[in-house]
Design an enzyme around this catalytic site. Structure first.
Site, PDB file in Angstrom:
ATOM      1  N   GLU A 117     -13.011  -0.376  10.962  1.00 14.71           N
ATOM      2  CA  GLU A 117     -13.547  -1.025   9.765  1.00 14.71           C
ATOM      3  C   GLU A 117     -13.549  -2.547   9.890  1.00 14.71           C
ATOM      4  O   GLU A 117     -14.424  -3.243   9.359  1.00 14.71           O
ATOM      5  CB  GLU A 117     -12.743  -0.602   8.524  1.00 14.71           C
ATOM      6  CG  GLU A 117     -11.359  -1.207   8.387  1.00 14.71           C
ATOM      7  CD  GLU A 117     -10.370  -0.782   9.460  1.00 14.71           C
ATOM      8  OE1 GLU A 117      -9.515  -1.611   9.840  1.00 14.71           O
ATOM      9  OE2 GLU A 117     -10.449   0.377   9.913  1.00 14.71           O
ATOM     10  N   ASP A 118     -12.561  -3.072  10.634  1.00 14.84           N
ATOM     11  CA  ASP A 118     -12.510  -4.528  10.809  1.00 14.84           C
ATOM     12  C   ASP A 118     -13.645  -5.001  11.721  1.00 14.84           C
ATOM     13  O   ASP A 118     -14.224  -6.072  11.499  1.00 14.84           O
ATOM     14  CB  ASP A 118     -11.157  -4.965  11.356  1.00 14.84           C
ATOM     15  CG  ASP A 118     -10.702  -4.164  12.567  1.00 14.84           C
ATOM     16  OD1 ASP A 118     -11.357  -3.163  12.917  1.00 14.84           O
ATOM     17  OD2 ASP A 118      -9.684  -4.536  13.170  1.00 14.84           O
ATOM     18  N   ARG A 122      -7.121  -4.747   1.759  1.00 11.72           N
ATOM     19  CA  ARG A 122      -7.855  -5.989   2.039  1.00 11.72           C
ATOM     20  C   ARG A 122      -8.901  -6.251   0.969  1.00 11.72           C
ATOM     21  O   ARG A 122      -9.095  -7.396   0.543  1.00 11.72           O
ATOM     22  CB  ARG A 122      -8.509  -5.905   3.422  1.00 11.72           C
ATOM     23  CG  ARG A 122      -7.521  -5.998   4.572  1.00 11.72           C
ATOM     24  CD  ARG A 122      -8.231  -5.741   5.896  1.00 11.72           C
ATOM     25  NE  ARG A 122      -7.319  -5.816   7.034  1.00 11.72           N
ATOM     26  CZ  ARG A 122      -7.576  -5.305   8.226  1.00 11.72           C
ATOM     27  NH1 ARG A 122      -8.725  -4.664   8.431  1.00 11.72           N
ATOM     28  NH2 ARG A 122      -6.717  -5.420   9.219  1.00 11.72           N
ATOM     29  N   ASP A 164       0.824  -1.208   0.000  1.00 13.38           N
ATOM     30  CA  ASP A 164       0.000   0.000   0.000  1.00 13.38           C
ATOM     31  C   ASP A 164       0.859   1.260   0.000  1.00 13.38           C
ATOM     32  O   ASP A 164       0.751   2.110   0.886  1.00 13.38           O
ATOM     33  CB  ASP A 164      -0.922  -0.025   1.223  1.00 13.38           C
ATOM     34  CG  ASP A 164      -2.091   0.948   1.102  1.00 13.38           C
ATOM     35  OD1 ASP A 164      -2.599   1.129  -0.014  1.00 13.38           O
ATOM     36  OD2 ASP A 164      -2.485   1.523   2.145  1.00 13.38           O
ATOM     37  N   ASN A 198      -0.597   4.691  -1.720  1.00 12.61           N
ATOM     38  CA  ASN A 198      -1.100   4.568  -0.359  1.00 12.61           C
ATOM     39  C   ASN A 198      -2.564   4.994  -0.278  1.00 12.61           C
ATOM     40  O   ASN A 198      -2.954   6.045  -0.772  1.00 12.61           O
ATOM     41  CB  ASN A 198      -0.262   5.423   0.594  1.00 12.61           C
ATOM     42  CG  ASN A 198      -0.729   5.288   2.025  1.00 12.61           C
ATOM     43  OD1 ASN A 198      -1.334   6.197   2.576  1.00 12.61           O
ATOM     44  ND2 ASN A 198      -0.480   4.145   2.629  1.00 12.61           N
ATOM     45  N   ARG A 222       4.276  -3.095  17.650  1.00  8.43           N
ATOM     46  CA  ARG A 222       5.466  -2.508  17.023  1.00  8.43           C
ATOM     47  C   ARG A 222       6.101  -1.461  17.929  1.00  8.43           C
ATOM     48  O   ARG A 222       5.412  -0.672  18.567  1.00  8.43           O
ATOM     49  CB  ARG A 222       5.099  -1.880  15.680  1.00  8.43           C
ATOM     50  CG  ARG A 222       4.746  -2.911  14.619  1.00  8.43           C
ATOM     51  CD  ARG A 222       4.345  -2.265  13.311  1.00  8.43           C
ATOM     52  NE  ARG A 222       5.396  -1.437  12.740  1.00  8.43           N
ATOM     53  CZ  ARG A 222       5.614  -1.311  11.425  1.00  8.43           C
ATOM     54  NH1 ARG A 222       4.862  -1.971  10.570  1.00  8.43           N
ATOM     55  NH2 ARG A 222       6.558  -0.523  10.971  1.00  8.43           N
TER      56      ARG A 222
END
Length: 408
Positions: free
Chosen positions: A182-183, A81, A45, A73, A211
């Protein structure tokens, strides 16, 4: 469906994913599921850190069929996805984050579960690496979990095994207008519209990696995005579940997990303008979706905060937040018949304040290390247990051998 159809399409949306991407891809290659039973669809992306180049390099040497797509991006995980889902050929699809990695038997176990149970979504146990992860839904392996009584509603990340045919038939896709949550919207829709959900809890299938550079966090931290997410999830639930206990059980998720943190201690540090805007954003959600049944499923402090928002009582909300931040504990008050329990947070019993019912204990609470149980007559969970006991007694009575009459 031909014999060349893979069992699983692993979709990886990758943005600035180095060096985490290395272990991520190695974990796919190391699966006990044969390489020919998988495919990888990786969408770069618009990365600038070598992610795209590494994807091409890995695709050139792995035994797993792999396709790499490069795009500008998109600003979020939804578009990559969706691209990957559109290219997928597998019976199932798994959305693997480029920061994370699989346990070696993950896909084999999840595919076996989906095939055995015939379900459209399979959850594999996830644990956190350098971060927290939900735990309540991993108590046992279940072929068909009940969405309304189980804890699966509290894991709505996209890292699940989905039956692809169902996603295509339902026309499902990630909402590219949402920049966070969104998930959750996608997964809840699959829970509600698909043919059941399974849980694999006896093996760690997925490792959620925190991370060090913080790039896994939504880049735009605007609180308004959280309201967009909560609103979308509430609308989805309301569209598929009529008012009543089942809707209430699902609404706990967007109210307690998405909306409530906006009215936590962070509010004490924010400007009066931000506070006002938050109250304005939340008020219509509470007016539309709040119910007595939902309120009874929340802890007292959670319920109080939301009631304050619903009634525009910002000053009272701030008093409660200061009370909690200072580490104070509410007195447990018993009154009424039968003996109902209340937690005396600030303004309890004030004339013109919130009613006593807003302070009433309706679920198990922990105050100062002491377990506070809701009186059975009031607790929704206790009601379920009581009904279950009655059902068991009825079954035992029905099955009990009857004495034969001595009369001729």
């Amino acid at each position: 469906m031909t014999s060349s159809t893979p069992d699983v399409s692993v979709v990886i949306g990758a943005y600035e994913a180095m060096p985490y991407l290395i272990r991520c891809l190695e974990s796919v290659e190391a699966q006990t599921l044969a390489a020919g039973r998988m495919e990888i669809i990786a969408v770069d992306d618009g990365s600038t850190d070598g992610t795209g180049e590494y994807l091409e390099e890995f695709a050139g040497r792995t035994a797993v069929p792999m396709r790499v797509v490069h795009q500008e991006n998109s600003g979020g995980p939804s578009a990559p996805r969706n691209v990957g889902l559109g290219l997928a050929r597998g019976r199932y699809v798994f959305f693997l984050d480029a920061d994370d990695y699989f346990g070696e038997e993950a896909l084999e176990r999840m595919v076996a579960m989906g095939d055995r149970a015939g379900t459209d979504v399979v959850l594999g146990k996830a644990v956190g690496v350098n971060r927290g992860a939900p735990k309540s839904m991993w108590k046992e392996t279940v072929e068909r979990a009940d969405l309304y009584t189980s804890a699966i509603k509290f894991t709505l990340s996209a890292q699940k095994l989905f039956r692809r045919e169902t996603l295509v038939r339902l026309g499902m896709a990630f909402d590219e207008n949402l920049k966070t949550g969104e998930d959750a919207l996608f997964t809840m829709e699959a829970y509600l519209r698909g043919n059941g959900v399974s849980v694999v809890a006896d093996y760690t299938c997925y490792y959620l990696v925190g991370r060090d550079d913080g790039k896994h966090v939504t880049k735009s931290g605007s609180y308004l995005l959280r309201f967009d997410s909560a609103r979308a999830l509430m609308e989805l639930i309301a569209a598929h579940v009529p008012p009543g206990p089942r809707r209430d059980s699902l609404m706990v998720r967007p109210f307690a997990i998405t909306l409530l943190p906006q009215f936590g201690p962070v509010l004490l540090k924010q400007s009066q303008e931000v506070r006002r805007r938050k109250m304005e954003e939340a008020a219509p959600l509470l007016e539309t979706y709040w119910s007595a049944g939902l309120a009874g499923r929340l802890k007292v402090q959670e319920r109080l905060r939301l009631r304050c928002v619903a009634e525009g009582r910002l000053d009272q909300l701030l008093d409660i937040l200061r009370f909690v931040k200072e580490g104070q504990e509410p007195e447990v008050v018993r009154k009424g018949t039968p003996g109902r329990l209340y937690l005396a947070y600030p303004h309890f019993g004030d004339r013109g304040g919130l009613p006593d019912s807003a302070y009433e204990v309706t679920v198990t609470e922990w105050i100062g290390g002491r377990r506070i149980e809701a009186p059975e007559s009031r607790s929704p969970a206790a009601l379920v247990r009581r009904l279950a006991r009655r059902a068991r007694r009825s079954v035992r009575h029905t099955l009990r051998p009857r004495r034969r009459s001595s009369r001729v």
